[in-house]
Scaffold this motif. Structure first.
Motif, PDB file in Angstrom:
ATOM      1  N   VAL A  85     -93.679   0.251  23.209  1.00  0.00           N
ATOM      2  CA  VAL A  85     -93.103   1.544  23.647  1.00  0.00           C
ATOM      3  C   VAL A  85     -91.593   1.564  23.834  1.00  0.00           C
ATOM      4  CG1 VAL A  85     -93.238   3.632  24.795  1.00  0.00           C
ATOM      5  CG2 VAL A  85     -95.243   2.228  24.401  1.00  0.00           C
ATOM      6  N   ALA A  86     -91.143   0.756  24.542  1.00  0.00           N
ATOM      7  CA  ALA A  86     -89.647   0.574  25.007  1.00  0.00           C
ATOM      8  C   ALA A  86     -88.921   0.434  23.460  1.00  0.00           C
ATOM      9  CB  ALA A  86     -89.426  -0.297  25.764  1.00  0.00           C
ATOM     10  N   ALA A  87     -89.292  -0.480  22.881  1.00  0.00           N
ATOM     11  CA  ALA A  87     -88.741  -0.939  21.389  1.00  0.00           C
ATOM     12  C   ALA A  87     -88.853   0.314  20.543  1.00  0.00           C
ATOM     13  CB  ALA A  87     -89.443  -1.925  20.866  1.00  0.00           C
ATOM     14  N   LEU A  88     -89.891   0.828  20.480  1.00  0.00           N
ATOM     15  CA  LEU A  88     -89.959   2.117  19.461  1.00  0.00           C
ATOM     16  C   LEU A  88     -89.029   3.304  19.986  1.00  0.00           C
ATOM     17  CD1 LEU A  88     -93.775   1.834  18.647  1.00  0.00           C
ATOM     18  CD2 LEU A  88     -92.016   1.658  17.164  1.00  0.00           C
ATOM     19  N   ARG A  89     -89.045   3.455  21.214  1.00  0.00           N
ATOM     20  CA  ARG A  89     -88.209   4.716  21.974  1.00  0.00           C
ATOM     21  C   ARG A  89     -86.685   4.366  21.150  1.00  0.00           C
ATOM     22  NH1 ARG A  89     -91.199   5.045  27.504  1.00  0.00           N
ATOM     23  NH2 ARG A  89     -92.644   6.611  27.028  1.00  0.00           N
ATOM     24  N   LEU A  90     -86.274   3.186  21.024  1.00  0.00           N
ATOM     25  CA  LEU A  90     -84.997   3.090  20.637  1.00  0.00           C
ATOM     26  C   LEU A  90     -84.799   3.324  19.115  1.00  0.00           C
ATOM     27  CD1 LEU A  90     -84.220  -0.321  22.450  1.00  0.00           C
ATOM     28  CD2 LEU A  90     -83.362   2.095  23.185  1.00  0.00           C
ATOM     29  N   GLU A  91     -85.937   3.198  18.566  1.00  0.00           N
ATOM     30  CA  GLU A  91     -85.889   3.407  16.941  1.00  0.00           C
ATOM     31  C   GLU A  91     -86.342   4.794  16.466  1.00  0.00           C
ATOM     32  OE1 GLU A  91     -84.293   1.334  14.918  1.00  0.00           O
ATOM     33  OE2 GLU A  91     -83.999  -0.356  16.433  1.00  0.00           O
ATOM     34  N   ALA A  92     -87.186   5.363  17.250  1.00  0.00           N
ATOM     35  CA  ALA A  92     -87.944   6.624  16.508  1.00  0.00           C
ATOM     36  C   ALA A  92     -88.371   7.442  17.914  1.00  0.00           C
ATOM     37  CB  ALA A  92     -89.218   6.281  15.973  1.00  0.00           C
ATOM     38  N   GLY A  93     -88.646   8.809  17.333  1.00  0.00           N
ATOM     39  CA  GLY A  93     -89.094   9.630  18.596  1.00  0.00           C
ATOM     40  C   GLY A  93     -90.571   9.374  18.923  1.00  0.00           C
ATOM     41  N   VAL A  94     -90.912   8.871  20.129  1.00  0.00           N
ATOM     42  CA  VAL A  94     -92.113   8.264  20.588  1.00  0.00           C
ATOM     43  C   VAL A  94     -92.502   9.011  21.922  1.00  0.00           C
ATOM     44  CG1 VAL A  94     -91.387   6.085  21.001  1.00  0.00           C
ATOM     45  CG2 VAL A  94     -93.929   6.763  20.626  1.00  0.00           C
TER      46      VAL A  94
END
Length: 399
Positions: A308-317
């Motif tokens: 989740v932390a990685a995806l928050r840097l790349e996309a709205g999640v």
């Protein structure tokens, strides 16, 4: 689209033989509460099990029940409550999240291997399944397994049907274990932990001799949606204790004492605890009436928060965690970002990501099921060919 609702197994078999002879696709459904799930491919008609209903055999002393596949889950649960038993794996109700109607059926639960918060200690739906009857793609009636837990005849076939999403046959009857229902439950809520701290706390709790049967972390972005806003707004880590009243009280106090070292603690009594875990199970934060993409991601509990932390840097999640962090419910703000999600999962050691909700256009671009490794895909294709040689069942639902 025409809908068939056979009232007998033989009637269902005749319908399937006719469609197999013509190579005409059938959408196999139970209560159709997961309508729209999968990568849709046109079918000539729908084959529905909802008229195949009723409890066939139930002796509480055996802790095993047999029911026709179209039996509503609510009917099964009502019968079990009277005998102090339960469906161990807590199947979710998809209707709020997917904005569907219909009635969840017990066959549909096993066909989709639907498992809720207790799954990480009680096993998945397929782990409770002992026997099945189904009609394959040739229109043949097949029986596998049995009512006795020691009977492993056809065990592999039983497991294959669980989670097959109607791609191998129409389930007509299921036999499964129903263990005793806990007399009561209580939930300990720890507030103020971030995602990583909560993951560590849940791992530590599972090492204690307290028999925790539910472990979820609800970050601040979703905590306010549960129990009409009664949870702490700084995030809530929820830990469930079940069993006999005296035992629950003692274990809950020990758990609360251990958790006070990490943050403020509140305790939910039985009624509120039941409600909270039902809302966690049914993904209440994302049952918002929209079609914003929702992913159901299964990974190692220690890496869910990293994903989740990685995806928050790349996309709205947005996300929250069940199964001690091993089940991540994620809602994307716009696009599913399937390639990104699955690439990050692979980098963190692997797992499964299922696109549970999205617009039809988004589904056309993103596989709903986790792509299989080449060897597994070849094996799945061989199994599919064996069960459904004409390829008529549930196009678009293959994993």
């Amino acid at each position: 689209m025409r809908e068939y609702q056979p009232k007998t197994e033989n009637e269902a078999a005749a319908i399937i033989r006719d469609h197999a002879a013509r190579g005409a696709a059938l959408a196999v459904v139970g209560g159709n509460t997961r309508a729209g799930f999968g990568n849709a491919v046109a079918a000539e008609a729908t084959l529905c099990s909802r008229e195949l209903t009723g409890i066939v055999a139930y002796n509480p002393g055996e802790m095993v029940i047999t029911a026709q596949a179209g039996t509503p889950v609510a009917d099964i649960e009502a019968a079990l409550v009277e005998s102090g038993q339960m469906i161990a794996f807590e199947p979710m109700d998809h209707r709020p999240l997917l904005d569907t109607e219909g009635e969840p059926t017990i066959g549909g639960v096993f066909a989709a291997n639907v498992s809720g918060p207790r799954r990480f200690v009680s096993g998945a739906a397929r782990d409770s399944l002992l026997g099945v009857r189904f009609v394959n793609g040739k229109g043949e009636i097949v029986k596998a397994g049995g009512r006795v837990m020691k009977n492993v005849t056809g065990l592999d076939l039983v497991k294959l049907m669980a989670g097959s999403h109607g791609t191998l046959g129409l389930l007509t009857e299921v036999t499964f274990r129903v263990p005793p229902r806990p007399k009561t439950q209580e939930t300990i809520i720890v507030s103020g932990l971030n995602d990583a701290e909560a993951a560590n706390a849940m791992a530590a709790v599972m090492a204690l001799p307290l028999d925790v049967s539910g472990a979820a972390h609800l970050p601040p972005t979703v905590a306010w949606t549960f129990l009409d806003g009664q949870l702490p707004q700084g995030g809530a880590t929820a830990l469930r204790i079940e069993g006999l009243a005296g035992s629950v009280s003692v274990r809950a106090e020990k758990l609360a004492s251990a958790m006070r070292r990490l943050g403020p603690v509140m305790r939910l009594a039985e009624a509120e605890s039941h409600r909270l875990w039902r809302e966690i199970r049914d993904v209440k934060p994302y049952a918002d009436g929209t079609m914003r993409p929702v992913w159901r991601v299964s990974v190692a509990p220690s890496v869910g928060h990293q994903l989740v932390a990685a995806l928050r840097l790349e996309a709205g999640v947005d996300a929250y965690y069940d199964w001690q962090g091993g089940l991540v419910w994620m809602r994307m703000e716009a696009e599913p970002e399937g390639d990104l999600v699955r690439r990050f999962i692979h980098a963190l050691g692997g797992g499964h990501a299922t696109l549970l909700r999205a617009t039809r256009a988004a589904r056309a671009e993103t596989p709903s099921f986790q792509p299989q490794a080449e060897a597994i895909a070849l094996l799945s294709a061989r199994v599919k060919e064996k069960f459904d040689p004409a390829g008529i069942f549930n196009p678009g639902k293959m994993g």
